[in-house]
Design an enzyme around this catalytic site. Structure first.
Site, mmCIF file in Angstrom:
data_model
loop_
_atom_site.group_PDB
_atom_site.id
_atom_site.type_symbol
_atom_site.label_atom_id
_atom_site.label_comp_id
_atom_site.label_asym_id
_atom_site.label_seq_id
_atom_site.Cartn_x
_atom_site.Cartn_y
_atom_site.Cartn_z
ATOM 1 N N GLU A 91 14.196 23.840 38.723
ATOM 2 C CA GLU A 91 15.576 24.247 38.494
ATOM 3 C C GLU A 91 15.664 25.683 37.979
ATOM 4 O OE1 GLU A 91 19.783 23.476 37.330
ATOM 5 O OE2 GLU A 91 18.408 22.684 38.830
ATOM 6 N N ASP A 92 14.801 26.010 37.040
ATOM 7 C CA ASP A 92 14.954 27.273 36.318
ATOM 8 C C ASP A 92 14.118 28.430 36.849
ATOM 9 O OD1 ASP A 92 16.740 26.100 34.672
ATOM 10 O OD2 ASP A 92 15.310 25.618 33.087
#
Ligand code: MN
Length: 752
Positions: A91-92
């Protein structure tokens, strides 16, 4: 300067690494492949380097905390812990799944993938949220570990919710209570579920939470005395048997106490079974089954204390669908307090605390769960529901939720097989539970050898034989009384086609009628129609028209009608919506550009002048003084719900953006309908005395009175018009003083 920043960060990373080492040392199941875990940590650490959480701490502490919950509190193994450490990495950062797969193998990669897809799952948009919820279930079906790790993630976020801004806390807490806690319950993660519920309550109702916390603390010494006095004789008897055991005792969770107070509408002082005691034993190796040994302990308990016959729960003969096994009873302490006692073997306790994960614990190596248990059946059930789901995912969410929340009853087939079903199941639900064919052709049932209609609600222990006829066809009305998701889905499936046809027909009818008037279907017209015909969606409007339950005879009138949403104007007045041109004649036009008006302010004050503008929700019937929230629907109508109303909770978590906080101003002009229930000893003249007390009260008007008496005890329902909760409390106190009156309670729901 820069150097010292880096030093601080390095120091923190060192702390994180130490935390990881502690975790590995603590969990023997992780020793199988420490390397994999360390590798996952280093990658996550790298990926999140420099990032901090809202609380200010280094981001990597979050995945470590989640990994700890996964390993220690849920009891999962190496791959799950690695996936937990990596859960926010994709996600990051720009690390992708292929990278993860080559580094950690396909299983860890799939789990992380499932978790990544769940990120941001719960959006403001309600239908999107329901859709995402479906995704969540799909990922769970692929690998249950996804949802277990997601629960751990949510648990840590709830534990650290303090650092979130207040408006977000509220929504996260509501969502946790609405979706995550029930899932934890369904998966048998008792400890996780309890903590999620308590934390939700803490953030949603801080005052209530603090009040209950204090009350529990105040009574602590008293509780301890009760437990000690009960436990001593039990210990003597168990020791004499040579049994190895532990006795744990504590009050019920704050949430469950509050829940009970709500459900029974009673104050804290009247919750009689606050104390729960647990006897966990290691079964003796004497050839006797665990179950028999549980009953042996039960027998000792009832030799010593009086049990409440209504409170015996036997989950050892038939475990709950979530795998829970235990024997529950409630006994009377010498000081006159009821105490719930749960009797479990060590194995049962493990399953009870960690639920499905306990089954998993020793099976992670093979990555397959060979044996089929109830949870597997449940998951298979969800899979089936997902396959059959139609476009209306909100409906699906409802059906699914129903099955998450329900408690269970046991129903026997004619051959004596047991089916565990949700409370409220009908004979028809049971037919569908066995086979959809039985359901479709069901015409009746023999319940305990007696012929009953298919809508008959079943009780635990009923033996049910389904009677079918080839001539029987499924009926749409069945949806009114079936309660299980399975039956609902199956019935809907049949009617989906039919409905589609009706919707198309309805749309055609409307557009033809409009064409005659040289008009076409548009948002403004639809809005008027929805409002006039009292339906909530376009689809439903078309359907009702198509099937003939809405007639278009007065369409002209509907079209020429001015918007009757008087309150919108009021609203603008009280919230200072500055667009002057939105008044009077232009109002319809402005409604088109803004089809679902929402107040600018997130807070509405319910003064007497505004009463025209809201509707009191019939499900919870709040009156001034109650803690309420306002829900603004698509047509702009505002409904007031009691904050604790289940319907309101659902709206808060699924339609959070349509909820506004509401406060009452002191009300002395308009009165509200409310119902009180009175019980007591039936003596001559008691009813007239009660009604006299009420009629003397200036601020109260009676609408109707209904009293019934049986065996010297009466129960009465009085419908009143009242200004606010203060007046109500005053009245209740006065009625309580009438001789013979035992209880006076406000009833939430009218039976009309
Ligand atoms: Mn996270």
């Amino acid at each position: 300067m820069a150097d010292s920043t880096i030093n601080i960060q390095e120091e923190e990373e060192e702390i994180a690494r130490r935390k990881l080492n502690d975790l590995i040392a603590e969990c023997p199941q992780l020793h199988k492949d420490e390397e994999l875990i360390r590798k996952a940590f280093e990658l996550a650490n790298e990926a999140h380097r420099g990032m901090r959480r809202k609380s200010g701490e280094l981001y990597i502490f979050h995945p470590i905390a989640v990994a700890r919950i996964v390993a220690v509190e849920i009891g999962l193994g190496v791959k799950s812990v690695a996936a937990a450490l990596l859960h926010d990495v994709v996600e990051d950062t720009d690390i992708n799944l292929t990278d993860l797969e080559s580094l950690f193998g396909p299983k860890v990669a799939t789990i992380v993938d499932g978790l990544t897809k769940l990120e941001g799952v719960f959006d403001q948009n309600a239908s999107l949220q329901a859709e995402n919820f479906r995704k969540l279930l799909v990922s769970m079906i692929e690998d249950v570990r996804v949802i277990l790790i997601k629960l751990a993630d949510r648990l840590h976020n709830m534990r650290t919710l303090d650092s979130m801004p207040e408006h977000k806390r509220y929504r996260i807490a509501a969502e946790t209570l609405y979706i995550y806690a029930p899932i934890a319950h369904r998966l048998g993660l008792f400890a996780v579920k309890t903590e999620l519920e308590d934390l939700s309550l803490k953030y949603e109702h801080p005052q209530i939470y603090r009040m209950l916390e204090e009350k529990l603390k105040m009574n602590e010494a008293d509780y301890q005395n009760v437990i000690d006095s009960i436990a001593v004789p039990i210990k003597e008897r168990l020791d004499a048997l040579g049994l190895k055991y532990t006795i744990k005792a504590r009050p019920k969770s704050i949430y469950s106490i509050w829940h009970k107070m709500q459900k029974k509408n009673v104050p804290f002082e009247e919750i009689y079974d606050i104390l729960a005691m647990r006897i966990i034993f290691e079964p003796l190796d004497n050839g006797m089954a665990e179950k028999t040994q549980c009953w042996g302990i039960y027998s000792i308990l009832t030799d010593l204390y009086r049990p409440n016959p209504d409170r015996l729960r036997d989950w050892v003969s038939t475990p709950k669908a979530n795998g829970y096994e235990a024997l529950h009873t409630t006994i009377m302490s010498p000081s006159g307090r009821w105490v719930e006692v749960q009797i479990r073997s060590k194995r049962m306790d493990e399953v009870a605390e960690r639920g499905y994960a306990a089954h998993w614990k020793y099976k992670e190596e093979g990555d397959d769960v060979a044996e089929s248990n109830d949870i597997d059946n449940w998951i298979a059930n969800i899979r089936q529901m997902l396959e059959n789901v139609d476009s209306n995912s909100l409906e699906f969410l409802d059906a699914f939720k129903l099955n998450l929340f329900a408690s269970e009853i046991m129903i026997f087939t004619p051959k004596g097989e047991v089916k565990v079903m949700p409370v409220g199941s009908t004979a028809l639900d049971f037919a569908f539970e066995i086979h959809s064919k039985l359901g479709y052709h069901c015409i009746g049932a023999k319940i305990n050898y007696k012929l009953e209609p298919i809508s008959r609600e079943l009780k635990s222990g009923d033996q049910v034989e389904i009677i079918t006829s080839e001539k029987q066809q499924p009926k749409y009305e069945w949806l009114d009384f079936v309660t299980t998701a399975k039956a609902k889905t199956k019935i809907r499936e049949i009617f989906r086609e039919e409905r589609k046809e009706a919707v198309a027909k309805g749309e055609k009818m409307i557009s033809e009628q409009l064409q005659e008037k040289k008009l076409a279907i548009n948002a403004r017209i639809i809005k008027k129609m929805l409002h006039s015909y009292h339906v909530s969606t376009k689809d439903e409007l078309f359907y009702q028209v198509g099937k003939g339950s809405i007639s278009l005879d007065n369409l002209d009138k509907v079209l020429t009608q001015k918007s009757s949403n008087k309150w919108i104007k009021m609203w603008k007045l009280s919230f200072g919506n500055n667009k002057e041109n939105e008044e009077d004649d232009d109002e319809d036009e402005s409604s088109v550009s803004n089809p679902s008006p929402m107040p600018k302010s997130k807070n509405v004050v319910l003064s007497d002048e505004l009463t025209q503008s809201y509707t009191i929700a019939p499900c919870c019937n709040p009156i001034p003084g109650d803690d309420v929230v306002a829900y603004v629907d698509e047509s702009g109508a505002m409904y007031l719900h009691a904050r604790r109303c289940p319907q309101a909770m659902k709206l808060m978590s699924s339609m959070g953006n349509r909820i506004v906080a509401a406060q009452w101003e002191s009300h002395k002009v308009l009165s509200y309908l409310t119902i009180i229930e009175i019980t007591g000893l039936d003596r001559q003249g008691v009813v007239s005395e009660i009604t006299k007390v009420i009629s003397f009260e200036q601020n109260v008007k009676m609408r109707s009175v209904h009293f019934e008496a049986h065996d010297g005890v009466f129960i009465g329902n009085i419908y009143l018009y009242i200004y606010n909760t203060d007046d109500l409390q005053t009245l209740i106190n006065k009625i309580l003083k009438v001789k013979g009156v035992d209880t006076v309670k406000r009833k939430e729901k009218s039976e009309q």
